[in-house]
Design a protein around this motif. Structure first.
Motif, short mmCIF file in Angstrom:
data_model
loop_
_atom_site.label_atom_id
_atom_site.label_comp_id
_atom_site.label_asym_id
_atom_site.label_seq_id
_atom_site.Cartn_x
_atom_site.Cartn_y
_atom_site.Cartn_z
N MET A 1 0.85 -1.19 0.00
CA MET A 1 0.00 0.00 0.00
C MET A 1 0.89 1.24 0.00
SD MET A 1 -2.97 1.05 2.70
CE MET A 1 -3.91 2.55 2.49
N THR A 2 0.69 2.16 -0.94
CA THR A 2 1.52 3.37 -1.04
C THR A 2 0.94 4.48 -0.19
OG1 THR A 2 0.27 4.08 -2.98
CG2 THR A 2 2.26 2.78 -3.36
N ASN A 3 1.84 5.31 0.36
CA ASN A 3 1.39 6.45 1.14
C ASN A 3 0.98 7.58 0.22
OD1 ASN A 3 1.94 5.24 3.63
ND2 ASN A 3 4.11 5.84 3.52
N LYS A 4 -0.18 8.14 0.47
CA LYS A 4 -0.69 9.23 -0.35
C LYS A 4 -0.10 10.55 0.13
CE LYS A 4 -4.98 11.14 -2.15
NZ LYS A 4 -6.47 11.09 -2.10
N THR A 5 0.38 11.38 -0.81
CA THR A 5 0.95 12.66 -0.46
C THR A 5 -0.12 13.57 0.12
OG1 THR A 5 2.57 12.48 -2.24
CG2 THR A 5 2.19 14.67 -1.33
N PRO A 6 0.10 14.16 1.32
CA PRO A 6 -0.91 15.05 1.90
C PRO A 6 -1.15 16.26 1.00
CG PRO A 6 0.76 14.43 3.53
CD PRO A 6 1.26 13.97 2.20
N THR A 7 -2.42 16.56 0.78
CA THR A 7 -2.79 17.72 -0.03
C THR A 7 -3.87 18.52 0.68
OG1 THR A 7 -4.45 16.44 -1.25
CG2 THR A 7 -2.23 16.54 -2.19
N GLU A 8 -4.03 19.75 0.23
CA GLU A 8 -5.02 20.66 0.83
C GLU A 8 -5.46 21.66 -0.24
OE1 GLU A 8 -4.59 22.37 5.07
OE2 GLU A 8 -3.95 24.00 3.76
N THR A 9 -6.74 21.94 -0.31
CA THR A 9 -7.28 22.89 -1.28
C THR A 9 -8.08 23.96 -0.55
OG1 THR A 9 -7.41 21.20 -3.00
CG2 THR A 9 -8.71 23.18 -3.33
N GLN A 10 -7.82 25.23 -0.90
CA GLN A 10 -8.53 26.35 -0.32
C GLN A 10 -8.97 27.30 -1.43
OE1 GLN A 10 -5.13 27.18 2.62
NE2 GLN A 10 -6.90 28.10 3.61
N SER A 11 -10.13 27.94 -1.21
CA SER A 11 -10.61 28.96 -2.13
C SER A 11 -10.69 30.30 -1.40
CB SER A 11 -11.99 28.58 -2.68
OG SER A 11 -11.92 27.41 -3.46
N ASP A 12 -10.47 31.37 -2.15
CA ASP A 12 -10.53 32.71 -1.57
C ASP A 12 -10.78 33.71 -2.69
OD1 ASP A 12 -10.46 34.82 0.19
OD2 ASP A 12 -8.39 34.49 0.85
N VAL A 13 -11.58 34.72 -2.40
CA VAL A 13 -11.74 35.84 -3.31
C VAL A 13 -10.63 36.84 -3.00
CG1 VAL A 13 -13.22 37.74 -4.05
CG2 VAL A 13 -14.22 35.51 -3.51
N MET A 14 -9.87 37.24 -3.98
CA MET A 14 -8.71 38.10 -3.75
C MET A 14 -9.19 39.53 -3.50
SD MET A 14 -6.78 35.50 -4.26
CE MET A 14 -5.05 35.72 -4.60
N ASP A 15 -9.65 39.76 -2.28
CA ASP A 15 -10.27 41.02 -1.88
C ASP A 15 -9.38 42.22 -2.21
OD1 ASP A 15 -11.66 43.06 -0.65
OD2 ASP A 15 -11.19 42.41 1.40
N PRO A 16 -9.82 43.12 -3.10
CA PRO A 16 -8.97 44.27 -3.44
C PRO A 16 -8.73 45.20 -2.26
CG PRO A 16 -11.14 44.47 -4.46
CD PRO A 16 -11.06 43.09 -3.89
N ALA A 17 -9.66 45.27 -1.31
CA ALA A 17 -9.47 46.16 -0.16
C ALA A 17 -8.29 45.70 0.70
CB ALA A 17 -10.75 46.20 0.68
#
Length: 271
Positions: A1-17
């Motif tokens: 069994m192979t170890n899965k590389t830890p991953t993470e996904t995030q979303s954000d609106v690039m607030d101009p303020a």
């Protein structure tokens, strides 16, 4: 069994303020609005990962070894050692973006100052279905300082710059940058902790803030960037004035005593 590389996904609106507030903190005019291209490295202001107090370590950072990407290496002190960026196209203010992160490597070794842990994170930032930016972030973990131990001598910085900018730092700027990036690391705003626990002479100027100034200098004199890499070599304190220097594609930060605090390489776009 192979170890899965830890991953993470995030979303954000690039607030101009938020980006405009950072411009003001840097002493610039607030020019960023919805649809404006963000200056290089301004993505550090986004993709916050708030944790409750119980999820924080003693230094104010999220605890390692939990739900995040970074494993617990048994070493309490964290430093952002450097990084590398590839700029495919500018990120746009006011537009939602997605950051896909992974743990690229984690290793340990023993150096002159004792055990060290090395972690590299890779981030991809996508906007409107297009990869805009790839970043590698290098972190170093180490033991607490030994009282009265001899500190390593930092390297001397070059003095052959063709362009330079003198920039001063204070606790207000460090606090504002910590707030804008949601960085709870206490070495940047808690003087007693920085001095008495981690052994610094004062508050530590954020490595990414030094890199940010170098990128702004590179963009000003070289134009849009294709790649940028940087490596920290000595911490700069909040009460120090530094010289940000360039000669060709090489950039560096020279402290008031002539020591090298950071070195970098900027590669401009060919078009």
């Amino acid at each position: 069994m192979t170890n899965k590389t830890p991953t993470e996904t995030q979303s954000d609106v690039m607030d101009p303020a938020r980006a405009a507030a950072f411009q003001v903190a840097l002493g610039q005019a607030a020019s960023i609005a919805h649809g404006s291209p963000l200056p290089p490295f301004f993505h550090q202001l986004y993709f916050w990962s708030p944790q409750p107090p119980s999820g924080l370590g003693r230094d104010g950072h999220p605890k390692v070894g939990g739900t995040g990407l970074i494993p617990d290496m048994g070493l309490p002190r964290r430093m952002w050692a450097g990084g590398r960026l590839q700029f495919q196209s500018p990120l746009m203010a006011g537009v939602e973006a997605e950051r896909r992160s992974m743990l690229e490597s984690a290793s340990s070794k023993t150096g002159r100052t004792g055990p060290l842990g090395f972690v590299t994170l890779k981030h991809e930032i996508w906007q409107k279905g297009t990869l805009r930016l790839t970043e590698w972030q290098d972190l170093v973990y180490r033991e607490d300082p030994v009282p009265d131990a001899t500190k390593p001598t930092p390297p001397k910085a070059r003095v052959d710059e063709t362009d330079s900018r003198e920039i001063s730092f204070d606790s207000t700027l460090l606090f504002r940058y910590s707030a804008l990036t949601f960085n709870g690391h206490r070495i940047h705003y808690d003087l007693d902790y920085a001095r008495d626990v981690e052994g610094y002479a004062g508050l530590v100027v954020h490595g990414p803030l030094l890199a940010q100034h170098l990128m702004l200098l590179a963009t000003e004199v070289m134009g849009a960037l294709a790649e940028f890499s940087f490596r920290a070599s000595s911490p700069l304190m909040h009460f120090e004035t530094a010289l940000f220097c360039r000669n060709g594609q090489d950039l560096w930060v020279r402290g008031p005593d002539g020591r090298q605090c950071m070195q970098a390489v900027a590669i401009p776009r060919s078009e």
